[in-house]
Scaffold this active site. Structure first.
Site, PDB file in Angstrom:
ATOM      1  N   PRO A   2       0.821  -1.097   0.111  1.00  0.00           N
ATOM      2  CA  PRO A   2      -0.162  -0.041   0.120  1.00  0.00           C
ATOM      3  C   PRO A   2       0.845   1.331  -0.020  1.00  0.00           C
ATOM      4  CG  PRO A   2      -0.857  -1.738   1.451  1.00  0.00           C
ATOM      5  CD  PRO A   2       0.482  -2.043   1.150  1.00  0.00           C
ATOM      6  N   GLU A   3       0.218   2.244  -0.560  1.00  0.00           N
ATOM      7  CA  GLU A   3       1.106   3.604  -0.772  1.00  0.00           C
ATOM      8  C   GLU A   3       0.436   4.629   0.054  1.00  0.00           C
ATOM      9  OE1 GLU A   3       2.343   4.398  -4.880  1.00  0.00           O
ATOM     10  OE2 GLU A   3       2.110   2.369  -5.435  1.00  0.00           O
ATOM     11  N   LYS A  53       4.353   5.514   4.642  1.00  0.00           N
ATOM     12  CA  LYS A  53       3.872   4.201   4.957  1.00  0.00           C
ATOM     13  C   LYS A  53       3.774   3.611   6.207  1.00  0.00           C
ATOM     14  CE  LYS A  53       5.170   3.335   0.089  1.00  0.00           C
ATOM     15  NZ  LYS A  53       5.932   2.401  -0.760  1.00  0.00           N
ATOM     16  N   GLN A  70       4.463  -2.930   5.634  1.00  0.00           N
ATOM     17  CA  GLN A  70       5.228  -3.560   4.830  1.00  0.00           C
ATOM     18  C   GLN A  70       4.368  -4.450   3.729  1.00  0.00           C
ATOM     19  OE1 GLN A  70       7.627  -5.545   7.841  1.00  0.00           O
ATOM     20  NE2 GLN A  70       9.396  -4.295   7.301  1.00  0.00           N
ATOM     21  N   ARG A 125      14.540   9.063   9.374  1.00  0.00           N
ATOM     22  CA  ARG A 125      14.914   9.047   7.989  1.00  0.00           C
ATOM     23  C   ARG A 125      13.852   9.573   7.144  1.00  0.00           C
ATOM     24  NH1 ARG A 125      15.675   3.846   8.080  1.00  0.00           N
ATOM     25  NH2 ARG A 125      13.939   3.294   6.815  1.00  0.00           N
ATOM     26  N   ASN A 169       5.071   2.812  -5.993  1.00  0.00           N
ATOM     27  CA  ASN A 169       5.133   2.273  -7.526  1.00  0.00           C
ATOM     28  C   ASN A 169       3.969   3.128  -8.344  1.00  0.00           C
ATOM     29  OD1 ASN A 169       6.786   1.206  -9.389  1.00  0.00           O
ATOM     30  ND2 ASN A 169       5.437  -0.346  -9.682  1.00  0.00           N
ATOM     31  N   ARG A 253      11.410  -2.730  -9.928  1.00  0.00           N
ATOM     32  CA  ARG A 253       9.674  -2.778  -9.822  1.00  0.00           C
ATOM     33  C   ARG A 253       9.307  -2.495 -11.171  1.00  0.00           C
ATOM     34  NH1 ARG A 253       7.865  -0.759  -4.987  1.00  0.00           N
ATOM     35  NH2 ARG A 253       5.979  -1.711  -5.619  1.00  0.00           N
TER      36      ARG A 253
END
Length: 263
Positions: A2-3, A53, A70, A125, A169, A253
């Site tokens: 999932p985005e 995410k 994830q 990060r 993606n 990808r």
């Protein structure tokens, strides 16, 4: 995976189910989290935040549950007392009098104290979130032209959560089609108009997906308000130029693009 838009909609559903309601039962699968079960009984969820995410469930006693779905993790909302029939492994249960939220299959789960929110490796990060309403195209343009990112190909950059959080993606593919660029382009090689268009698309397309994907416009033949222009449409004609959409692999990808108008 999932985005950002899908994670944010999941957070909205969790908030709607249990926000502000006292927790009547709490269960964690992982031993290191067991000690928090009793600490959370009687507390309530104040809000559910997304950082790209990752999902942060904030409690009224200042604890925060960090989870990253994830590839396989999924949240479910059920009526309290209902036990879903599933082969997935339950990791988290947060129960109120009428609704219960369940996290299945995820393995990246931690409980954080306030001071850890700024030192957690992933949260430290990750870049600005594309769904953050305070993030502007001007800031995105600055990041594109920064020494850290200006020389990187978009194929990899638009998947890097340190650049902008929440992209993935399908968004990478749709954004680059929208602005007529390829995965091989770099920010340092773009002219002012291209940079401006890209900076806007990097925010507008994820936000449009979040706001409308899954909603239906009955007056439109295609139905969904948000629909893919090139993603998973290889072999079909491009609606902009008529060339046939192609599929390749970039940064490990699947990548979909139109050779007629992306160059």
């Amino acid at each position: 995976m999932p985005e950002g838009p899908e994670i944010r909609r999941a957070a909205d559903n969790l908030e709607a189910a249990i926000k502000g309601k006292p927790l009547t039962d709490v269960w964690f699968a992982f031993p290191q989290l067991k000690t928090y079960q009793s600490q959370l009984i009687g507390q309530h969820v104040t809000h559910v935040e997304t950082r790209g995410k990752a999902l942060l469930t904030h409690f009224s006693n200042d604890l925060t549950l960090y989870s990253h779905n994830q590839l396989y993790g999924v949240w479910r909302v059920v009526d309290t007392g209902e036990e879903p029939q599933t082969t997935r492994v339950l990791r988290v249960k947060l129960q109120t009098a009428d609704k219960t939220i369940l996290l299945y299959s995820a393995s990246d789960i931690e409980m954080l104290r306030p001071e850890q929110l700024t030192t957690h490796p992933f949260l430290q990060r990750v870049g600005p979130d594309v769904l953050d309403p305070n993030l502007t195209p001007e800031v995105v343009k600055e990041r594109l032209l920064s020494p850290r990112f200006r020389n990187r190909q978009f194929a990899g950059l638009l998947l890097d959560q340190a650049f902008l959080a929440g992209l993935g993606n399908y968004l990478r593919v749709e954004i680059l089609w929208q602005v007529g660029l390829t995965g091989n382009h770099k920010a340092k090689d773009l002219n002012a108009a291209q940079l401006d268009a890209l900076a806007h698309a990097l925010l507008e397309i994820p936000r449009f997906s979040y706001a409308t994907r899954g909603q239906v416009d009955e007056n439109k033949h295609h139905g969904a308000l948000f629909r893919f222009k090139v993603f998973h449409r290889d072999g079909e004609p491009c609606e902009r130029c008529g060339s046939i959409i192609e599929k390749t692999t970039l940064s490990s990808r699947p990548f979909y693009w139109c050779p007629g108008c992306q160059h």
